[in-house]
Design a protein around this motif. Structure first.
Motif, PDB file in Angstrom:
ATOM      1  N   GLY A 147       0.802  -1.222   0.000  1.00 13.46           N
ATOM      2  CA  GLY A 147       0.000   0.000   0.000  1.00 13.46           C
ATOM      3  C   GLY A 147       0.829   1.263   0.000  1.00 13.46           C
ATOM      4  O   GLY A 147       0.294   2.362   0.039  1.00 13.46           O
ATOM      5  N   THR A 148       2.139   1.138  -0.030  1.00 12.10           N
ATOM      6  CA  THR A 148       3.016   2.302  -0.021  1.00 12.10           C
ATOM      7  C   THR A 148       3.351   2.705  -1.448  1.00 12.10           C
ATOM      8  O   THR A 148       3.786   1.880  -2.237  1.00 12.10           O
ATOM      9  N   SER A 149       3.132   3.973  -1.768  1.00  9.93           N
ATOM     10  CA  SER A 149       3.550   4.466  -3.081  1.00  9.93           C
ATOM     11  C   SER A 149       4.891   5.174  -2.913  1.00  9.93           C
ATOM     12  O   SER A 149       5.195   5.709  -1.850  1.00  9.93           O
ATOM     13  N   ILE A 150       5.684   5.155  -3.965  1.00 10.80           N
ATOM     14  CA  ILE A 150       7.026   5.725  -3.917  1.00 10.80           C
ATOM     15  C   ILE A 150       7.073   6.956  -4.803  1.00 10.80           C
ATOM     16  O   ILE A 150       6.619   6.928  -5.943  1.00 10.80           O
ATOM     17  N   ARG A 151       7.610   8.033  -4.259  1.00 12.19           N
ATOM     18  CA  ARG A 151       7.809   9.262  -5.010  1.00 12.19           C
ATOM     19  C   ARG A 151       9.316   9.438  -5.216  1.00 12.19           C
ATOM     20  O   ARG A 151      10.058   9.635  -4.267  1.00 12.19           O
ATOM     21  N   HIS A 152       9.765   9.344  -6.465  1.00 10.35           N
ATOM     22  CA  HIS A 152      11.170   9.592  -6.806  1.00 10.35           C
ATOM     23  C   HIS A 152      11.298  11.079  -7.084  1.00 10.35           C
ATOM     24  O   HIS A 152      10.544  11.623  -7.898  1.00 10.35           O
ATOM     25  N   ALA A 153      12.228  11.758  -6.421  1.00 11.03           N
ATOM     26  CA  ALA A 153      12.346  13.209  -6.559  1.00 11.03           C
ATOM     27  C   ALA A 153      13.790  13.614  -6.809  1.00 11.03           C
ATOM     28  O   ALA A 153      14.718  13.060  -6.214  1.00 11.03           O
TER      29      ALA A 153
END
Length: 197
Positions: A147-153
């Motif tokens: 359920g964890t989404s990953i944000r690449h920044a």
């Protein structure tokens, strides 16, 4: 001589005399602590003088308790209704993109960002904002099984020189999970570094 050494190592009792071996075998008493010994030896000049007071609560004392008041005692279980359920889908983990390549390409500077295979499924996942002294690239990855989404920044500022934000752009290659950021230079000069040092 061994009796003298043993006597020197034995703790001091409340009345100032050395305790015997029989007295030492009892469970530790509050008076045996280094704090109490320091107070007994130095009195009002003791480092721990503030701890020398003893407090006794009268049996007829009124104890006021309620929400927000700490009264001591055993732990109190919170109502299950007061706990809000955690929505795991809304959990976002941000990972910084630190590994990228760049090249001075005449009137532009190009930054190549390679993401892990399968990260980019559509162009709508990628956003890039430009300012005169930097850019901010964000790639939103879909939620995982937990359920964890990953944000690449990737935030690069301050840039070595100024850019024209309105003429800068980015291109997404979905098949290779690659993003190319094109920065339009304000002045066409050679860039030796991407960022100011």
């Amino acid at each position: 001589a061994s009796e003298l050494a043993a006597a020197e190592d034995s703790p001091v009792a409340d009345d100032g005399r050395k305790e015997t071996a029989d007295e030492q075998t009892d469970s530790p008493k509050r008076s045996d602590s280094a704090l109490r010994v320091n107070i007994a030896q130095k009195g009002e000049n003791a480092y721990y003088y503030a701890h020398s007071r003893s407090y006794e609560i009268p049996p007829d004392a009124k104890v006021v308790s309620g929400p927000g008041l700490v009264t001591g005692g055993p732990p109190v279980r919170l109502d299950d209704e007061s706990v809000e359920p955690v929505n795991l889908v809304d959990t976002v983990r941000t990972e910084a993109i630190r590994d990228f390549a760049w090249v001075d390409d005449g009137p532009k500077v190009k930054v190549y960002v390679q993401l892990p295979a399968g990260t980019v499924q559509s162009q709508s996942q990628v956003t890039c904002t430009f300012q005169s002294a930097g850019f901010f690239l964000v790639v939103e990855q879909a939620a995982t099984a937990t359920g964890t989404s990953i944000r690449h920044a990737c935030k690069v500022e301050p840039l070595s020189n100024e850019i024209v934000p309105e003429e800068s752009s980015y291109r997404v290659n979905v098949g290779k999970s690659k993003v190319t950021v094109s920065l339009m230079k304000k002045q066409e000069t050679r860039w030796w570094d991407l960022k100011k040092t």
